[in-house]
Write a protein that holds these residues in place. Structure first.
Motif, mmCIF file in Angstrom:
data_model
loop_
_atom_site.group_PDB
_atom_site.id
_atom_site.type_symbol
_atom_site.label_atom_id
_atom_site.label_comp_id
_atom_site.label_asym_id
_atom_site.label_seq_id
_atom_site.Cartn_x
_atom_site.Cartn_y
_atom_site.Cartn_z
ATOM 1 N N ALA A 156 -4.434 -8.892 2.176
ATOM 2 C CA ALA A 156 -3.377 -7.957 1.791
ATOM 3 C C ALA A 156 -3.735 -7.227 0.496
ATOM 4 O O ALA A 156 -3.445 -6.036 0.352
ATOM 5 N N LYS A 157 -4.393 -7.922 -0.417
ATOM 6 C CA LYS A 157 -4.808 -7.287 -1.670
ATOM 7 C C LYS A 157 -5.911 -6.256 -1.431
ATOM 8 O O LYS A 157 -5.923 -5.198 -2.060
ATOM 9 N N VAL A 158 -6.850 -6.561 -0.536
ATOM 10 C CA VAL A 158 -7.960 -5.652 -0.267
ATOM 11 C C VAL A 158 -7.480 -4.375 0.410
ATOM 12 O O VAL A 158 -8.004 -3.292 0.169
ATOM 13 N N PHE A 159 -6.485 -4.459 1.271
ATOM 14 C CA PHE A 159 -6.011 -3.303 2.018
ATOM 15 C C PHE A 159 -4.988 -2.448 1.254
ATOM 16 O O PHE A 159 -4.401 -1.544 1.833
ATOM 17 N N GLN A 160 -4.830 -2.695 -0.005
ATOM 18 C CA GLN A 160 -3.975 -1.831 -0.816
ATOM 19 C C GLN A 160 -4.703 -0.500 -1.029
ATOM 20 O O GLN A 160 -5.926 -0.476 -1.197
ATOM 21 N N PRO A 161 -3.990 0.612 -1.011
ATOM 22 C CA PRO A 161 -4.651 1.925 -1.145
ATOM 23 C C PRO A 161 -5.488 2.070 -2.416
ATOM 24 O O PRO A 161 -6.538 2.711 -2.394
ATOM 25 N N GLN A 162 -5.059 1.466 -3.509
ATOM 26 C CA GLN A 162 -5.806 1.580 -4.755
ATOM 27 C C GLN A 162 -7.172 0.908 -4.638
ATOM 28 O O GLN A 162 -8.178 1.397 -5.167
ATOM 29 N N ILE A 163 -7.209 -0.219 -3.967
ATOM 30 C CA ILE A 163 -8.464 -0.955 -3.804
ATOM 31 C C ILE A 163 -9.359 -0.255 -2.790
ATOM 32 O O ILE A 163 -10.565 -0.107 -3.004
ATOM 33 N N LEU A 164 -8.796 0.183 -1.671
ATOM 34 C CA LEU A 164 -9.581 0.860 -0.643
ATOM 35 C C LEU A 164 -10.197 2.149 -1.164
ATOM 36 O O LEU A 164 -11.310 2.510 -0.768
ATOM 37 N N ALA A 165 -9.502 2.855 -2.026
ATOM 38 C CA ALA A 165 -10.022 4.098 -2.580
ATOM 39 C C ALA A 165 -11.315 3.868 -3.363
ATOM 40 O O ALA A 165 -12.164 4.749 -3.442
ATOM 41 N N LEU A 166 -11.480 2.716 -3.948
ATOM 42 C CA LEU A 166 -12.709 2.383 -4.674
ATOM 43 C C LEU A 166 -13.719 1.653 -3.797
ATOM 44 O O LEU A 166 -14.927 1.825 -3.958
#
Length: 54
Positions: free
Chosen positions: A5-15
């Motif tokens: 769930a943490k990895v699929f956050q938009p902020q993380i995916l953008a990087l």
């Protein structure tokens, strides 16, 4: 499973997506260079001059 769930956050995916893409591109180029090196070594073992085509 909380890490997913943490990895699929938009902020993380953008990087994460560009970083993975860059690593994949360099990995692909390294594998191609290695394959060309192996082909060149095999030509030399078989007595073919790999530089004769140039």
């Amino acid at each position: 499973m909380d890490w997913i769930a943490k990895v699929f956050q938009p902020q993380i995916l953008a990087l994460l997506i560009p970083v993975i893409a860059i690593i994949a591109i360099f990995g692909n180029k390294a594998l191609k260079a290695h394959h060309q090196h192996l082909e060149r070594m095999e030509k030399i073992r078989n007595g073919i001059d790999p530089d004769a085509n140039e």
